[in-house]
Design a protein around this motif. Sequence first.
Motif, PDB file in Angstrom:
ATOM      1  N   UNK A  30      35.878   6.710 -27.532  1.00 37.33           N
ATOM      2  CA  UNK A  30      34.453   6.765 -27.231  1.00 37.33           C
ATOM      3  C   UNK A  30      33.630   7.193 -28.428  1.00 37.33           C
ATOM      4  N   UNK A  31      33.722   8.444 -28.816  1.00 38.95           N
ATOM      5  CA  UNK A  31      32.977   8.961 -29.959  1.00 38.95           C
ATOM      6  C   UNK A  31      33.695   8.614 -31.258  1.00 38.95           C
ATOM      7  N   UNK A  32      32.922   8.183 -32.263  1.00 37.69           N
ATOM      8  CA  UNK A  32      33.502   7.765 -33.533  1.00 37.69           C
ATOM      9  C   UNK A  32      32.749   8.428 -34.686  1.00 37.69           C
ATOM     10  N   UNK A  33      33.509   8.970 -35.604  1.00 37.18           N
ATOM     11  CA  UNK A  33      32.963   9.540 -36.838  1.00 37.18           C
ATOM     12  C   UNK A  33      33.757   8.941 -37.983  1.00 37.18           C
ATOM     13  N   UNK A  34      33.114   8.039 -38.713  1.00 36.88           N
ATOM     14  CA  UNK A  34      33.798   7.307 -39.781  1.00 36.88           C
ATOM     15  C   UNK A  34      33.285   7.780 -41.134  1.00 36.88           C
ATOM     16  N   UNK A  35      34.157   8.390 -41.917  1.00 37.82           N
ATOM     17  CA  UNK A  35      33.813   8.795 -43.279  1.00 37.82           C
ATOM     18  C   UNK A  35      34.044   7.633 -44.236  1.00 37.82           C
ATOM     19  N   UNK A  36      33.840   7.891 -45.511  1.00 31.19           N
ATOM     20  CA  UNK A  36      33.889   6.821 -46.516  1.00 31.19           C
ATOM     21  C   UNK A  36      35.289   6.254 -46.669  1.00 31.19           C
ATOM     22  N   UNK A  67      30.092   1.903 -45.223  1.00 34.18           N
ATOM     23  CA  UNK A  67      31.342   2.672 -45.224  1.00 34.18           C
ATOM     24  C   UNK A  67      31.840   2.889 -46.648  1.00 34.18           C
ATOM     25  N   UNK A  68      31.662   1.907 -47.495  1.00 33.36           N
ATOM     26  CA  UNK A  68      32.147   2.037 -48.879  1.00 33.36           C
ATOM     27  C   UNK A  68      31.189   2.833 -49.749  1.00 33.36           C
ATOM     28  N   UNK A  69      29.965   3.092 -49.265  1.00 33.36           N
ATOM     29  CA  UNK A  69      28.971   3.805 -50.061  1.00 33.36           C
ATOM     30  C   UNK A  69      28.766   5.242 -49.607  1.00 33.36           C
ATOM     31  N   UNK A  70      29.421   5.671 -48.565  1.00 36.89           N
ATOM     32  CA  UNK A  70      29.212   7.025 -48.053  1.00 36.89           C
ATOM     33  C   UNK A  70      29.677   8.056 -49.068  1.00 36.89           C
ATOM     34  N   UNK A  71      28.877   9.141 -49.168  1.00 36.90           N
ATOM     35  CA  UNK A  71      29.236  10.212 -50.066  1.00 36.90           C
ATOM     36  C   UNK A  71      29.896  11.363 -49.322  1.00 36.90           C
ATOM     37  N   UNK A  72      30.106  12.448 -50.044  1.00 39.91           N
ATOM     38  CA  UNK A  72      30.723  13.625 -49.434  1.00 39.91           C
ATOM     39  C   UNK A  72      29.763  14.204 -48.395  1.00 39.91           C
ATOM     40  N   UNK A  73      30.284  14.460 -47.217  1.00 41.23           N
ATOM     41  CA  UNK A  73      29.458  15.002 -46.144  1.00 41.23           C
ATOM     42  C   UNK A  73      28.704  13.971 -45.341  1.00 41.23           C
ATOM     43  N   UNK A  74      28.868  12.696 -45.647  1.00 41.83           N
ATOM     44  CA  UNK A  74      28.212  11.622 -44.920  1.00 41.83           C
ATOM     45  C   UNK A  74      29.238  10.893 -44.046  1.00 41.83           C
ATOM     46  N   UNK A  75      28.736  10.295 -42.982  1.00 41.06           N
ATOM     47  CA  UNK A  75      29.615   9.544 -42.080  1.00 41.06           C
ATOM     48  C   UNK A  75      28.771   8.609 -41.227  1.00 41.06           C
ATOM     49  N   UNK A  76      29.421   7.587 -40.723  1.00 39.17           N
ATOM     50  CA  UNK A  76      28.828   6.739 -39.685  1.00 39.17           C
ATOM     51  C   UNK A  76      29.242   7.301 -38.334  1.00 39.17           C
ATOM     52  N   UNK A  77      28.273   7.559 -37.494  1.00 39.35           N
ATOM     53  CA  UNK A  77      28.524   8.265 -36.239  1.00 39.35           C
ATOM     54  C   UNK A  77      28.051   7.398 -35.082  1.00 39.35           C
ATOM     55  N   UNK A  78      28.901   7.259 -34.085  1.00 37.03           N
ATOM     56  CA  UNK A  78      28.566   6.576 -32.837  1.00 37.03           C
ATOM     57  C   UNK A  78      29.148   7.394 -31.688  1.00 37.03           C
ATOM     58  N   UNK A  79      28.283   7.917 -30.824  1.00 37.40           N
ATOM     59  CA  UNK A  79      28.714   8.794 -29.728  1.00 37.40           C
ATOM     60  C   UNK A  79      28.268   8.218 -28.391  1.00 37.40           C
ATOM     61  N   UNK A  84      27.652   7.684 -20.529  1.00 38.61           N
ATOM     62  CA  UNK A  84      28.938   7.170 -20.968  1.00 38.61           C
ATOM     63  C   UNK A  84      28.875   5.887 -21.747  1.00 38.61           C
ATOM     64  N   UNK A  85      27.701   5.487 -22.219  1.00 40.38           N
ATOM     65  CA  UNK A  85      27.568   4.264 -22.996  1.00 40.38           C
ATOM     66  C   UNK A  85      27.637   4.591 -24.488  1.00 40.38           C
ATOM     67  N   UNK A  86      28.313   3.752 -25.288  1.00 44.55           N
ATOM     68  CA  UNK A  86      28.380   4.030 -26.735  1.00 44.55           C
ATOM     69  C   UNK A  86      27.010   3.861 -27.378  1.00 44.55           C
ATOM     70  N   UNK A  87      26.645   4.847 -28.208  1.00 46.26           N
ATOM     71  CA  UNK A  87      25.370   4.778 -28.895  1.00 46.26           C
ATOM     72  C   UNK A  87      25.433   3.900 -30.129  1.00 46.26           C
ATOM     73  N   UNK A  88      24.279   3.488 -30.601  1.00 47.52           N
ATOM     74  CA  UNK A  88      24.198   2.667 -31.810  1.00 47.52           C
ATOM     75  C   UNK A  88      24.627   3.502 -33.006  1.00 47.52           C
ATOM     76  N   UNK A  89      25.425   2.920 -33.875  1.00 47.05           N
ATOM     77  CA  UNK A  89      25.958   3.647 -35.014  1.00 47.05           C
ATOM     78  C   UNK A  89      24.810   4.042 -35.949  1.00 47.05           C
ATOM     79  N   UNK A  90      24.890   5.262 -36.466  1.00 46.79           N
ATOM     80  CA  UNK A  90      23.890   5.799 -37.380  1.00 46.79           C
ATOM     81  C   UNK A  90      24.594   6.424 -38.579  1.00 46.79           C
ATOM     82  N   UNK A  91      23.903   6.371 -39.697  1.00 44.13           N
ATOM     83  CA  UNK A  91      24.387   7.043 -40.909  1.00 44.13           C
ATOM     84  C   UNK A  91      23.823   8.458 -40.914  1.00 44.13           C
ATOM     85  N   UNK A  92      24.703   9.441 -40.993  1.00 39.89           N
ATOM     86  CA  UNK A  92      24.259  10.824 -40.808  1.00 39.89           C
ATOM     87  C   UNK A  92      25.021  11.743 -41.738  1.00 39.89           C
TER      88      UNK A  92
END
Length: 226
Positions: A30-36, A67-79, A84-92
């Motif tokens: 469900x919840x996704x946190x994708x780092x670089x 995904x290839x441009x994310x820096x330290x402390x950054x991630x693509x987040x979808x919760x 219970x619906x997946x949210x739109x992915x955001x860069x955070x």
Amino acid sequence: MRLIRSKGVGVYFVTQNPADVPDKVLSQLGNRVQHALRAFSARDQKAVRAAAQTMRDNDTLDEEKAITELGVGEALVSCLDEKGRPGIVQRAFILPPEGRIGPIDEAQRRQLMQTSLVAGVYEKAVDRESAYEHLKARAEQAAAQAQAEAQAKEQARAEAQAPAGGGGSGLGGVLGDLLGGAVGAGGRRREGVVEALAKSAARSVGSQVGRAIIRGVLGSLLGGRK
């Protein structure tokens, strides 16, 4: 994963490469946190595309490039949202965890509880009836009903077999049935000894009187002696 999620249990998968997680498991997350991810090889590029395609698309964001441009402390987040619906992915940016050494005092504890996102949700204890308790009560009710029906049938059978008119029991009841008669099965009445003797005597007397009358009449007609 399907079985665990159906029981309301949360599971976290942490890996440096999304390709390590099977597709059947990845589709259940469900919840996704994708780092670089650095796409240096064909396998890395495939992992980047897979990670980008498994998130809910954002029209204003190129997930595969981000995904290839994310820096330290950054991630693509979808919760998941509250429904219970997946949210739109955001860069955070990811806030680092905060902590302290040693326990907090009671005032800090109350403040944290009051400002918590789940404040007022878990304070009240709820002891709902389980399925076992419902089934147990239903089984006890069915057993009590069956016992009551069995007792009613037994009582009806006893009343049907009992003599009519509230006949007595014991030796007096037996003598009463013999002398005065009784009601048998099917509601038919049986004659007693006294009734049978009385009817037999009446038939005998009736026969003797009849014969005497017939002899007298025939004698008068034929001129015999009186």
